[in-house]
Scaffold this active site. Sequence first.
Site, short mmCIF file in Angstrom:
data_model
loop_
_atom_site.label_atom_id
_atom_site.label_comp_id
_atom_site.label_asym_id
_atom_site.label_seq_id
_atom_site.Cartn_x
_atom_site.Cartn_y
_atom_site.Cartn_z
N GLU A 158 0.84 -1.20 0.00
CA GLU A 158 0.00 0.00 0.00
C GLU A 158 0.88 1.26 0.00
O GLU A 158 0.65 2.21 0.75
CB GLU A 158 -0.96 -0.01 1.20
CG GLU A 158 -2.01 -1.11 1.09
CD GLU A 158 -3.13 -0.99 2.11
OE1 GLU A 158 -4.28 -1.21 1.73
OE2 GLU A 158 -2.84 -0.66 3.27
N GLU A 234 -6.55 -7.69 -0.83
CA GLU A 234 -6.94 -7.58 0.57
C GLU A 234 -8.43 -7.31 0.61
O GLU A 234 -8.87 -6.17 0.58
CB GLU A 234 -6.18 -6.45 1.29
CG GLU A 234 -4.79 -6.80 1.73
CD GLU A 234 -4.22 -5.79 2.72
OE1 GLU A 234 -5.03 -5.12 3.41
OE2 GLU A 234 -2.99 -5.67 2.78
#
Length: 567
Positions: A158, A234
Amino acid sequence: MSTFAIGDRDFLLDGRPHRIISGAMHYFRIHPGDWADRIRKARLMGLNTIETYVAWNAHEPVEGQWSEEDGLDLGRFLDLIAAEGLHAIVRPGPYICAEWHNGGLPTWLTATPGIRLRQTDAAYQAALETYLRRVYRIVAPRQIDRGGNVVLVQIENEYGAYGSDKDYLAELVRVTRDAGITVPLTTVDQPEPDMLEAGSLPGIHLTGSFGSRAGERLATLRQHQPTGPLMCSEFWDGWFDWWGSTHHTTDAGAAAAELDDLLAAGASVNIYMFHGGTNFGTTNGANDKGRYLPIVTSYDYDAPLDEAGDPTAKFHAFREVIAKYADVPDDVPPSATPRPEFSVALTPRRTSDAGVQRSLPGRVTFEDAAHTGTLLRYDVALPDGFPGGVLAIGEVRDQAWVSVDGIRIGSLSRTRHEHALRLPRGSALSILVEEQGRVNYAERLGEVKGLIGPVTVDGRDLAGWRTTPVLLEDASAAPELSVAEGAFDLETATDLYLDTTGWGKGYVFVGDFLLGRYWSNGPQQTLYVPAPVTRAGRNTLTVVELEQPLAETARFVPRPLLGPLEE
């Protein structure tokens, strides 16, 4: 040998379209004696892949002391996944977030003077290259094109929410390829245009992280990547808890509907988490968005497989959805059964001076003391004839208990933004500081711990400080800690739930295994004891209490008590 590649619209397994249906499990949050059980249950839910982060600071808490022993044997974990007929995805970071302390980065690294984390910086990049090459020595021979089961490796984590240093990302790719990783590489970001742009790199496959509105999120992902398979790497199916809050859950039916939408769109998925596990020891991270909030010991995450590895309603709801898109085994894991319920008498442990660490001159931080534990004691003499006054501390990281002449007179909490208290007359000041969990994201990554900034009494500095690292293993030698112990017999090794209701704040060992932290602040009220930690016959229990008088009894209860639910 098999092949795994990125096609125009699909992942390609041996040249044929393939959908990844994966679940996250972190080997470092699960006792290694339970790895095979959890992996098998992943297959029984219909998963064909298991994903794991790699926690750098678990493998190398002290610089140069790398470990792959016992619960850190990543190679064995990947081999057990392969033995169950499943593929694997590896996400080595080096930054992982994951509600894990310091986001997975070692404190010896983040304490390096002048270091710039997660960007082009010589000191940082030299250390991470050494780290990545150690991980890839494990992963490379286990890739699918070498007869193994690893199909994807992720670059960073991320990153678009943190930075946009393309040279840094390119260097990670260079090290990864140079270390022999040949399977496709991925990045992951929340499907926000600026994050996807900042965190991506040409030639590296973009994936998304989200838990709802699959159609919208996948459309945004497609705008930034016109070809290739869509993947949510995710898929958030639950959430984590922090001390002082409630226990967070999500509705099983609603989560299953979101998963259905994602799979109906043809996307691949990695469920975060399939099985969360536990922040054993002192490995929990912390949040800080203006208020410091340490994360609890349990990482149950309201996942399909609960903290003890039992299937939940979410397991069965997800399994039913997956069966619409893939073959699912006929076998189903058994439902949870009550764990043994009994009480254990606790007796105070006799104070000992064995194992006391030598104190250091000055008032130093955890990092300056090279202390990887969670407790530091600061001692200083008060001025002759001290009549009392106001103690003021720049910042406490994270909780401090203040004593004068050996009598505790109060505490200061970072969470409550407390900085000062009034001292009575006396001759000696002692401050015990607990590091409650390291922030695992953003600009507070790597912050130093201890007493930060000026420490004054009535505005005057005190001279002659000494700092003593306090080890939990030698807690009975520390005058500010209370230690109780007990013993119990079992017919066979078994999971247990230790009820800490009514206790104050502290830590628990079963045998020499540190279960983790407890705190009356809640929401968590039980500590999970994995069966492999116990044994048939005599077992020992040790409680290290920081705040309250010692309990006389420890109770084991049949089910977990993770606290009241959010409204």
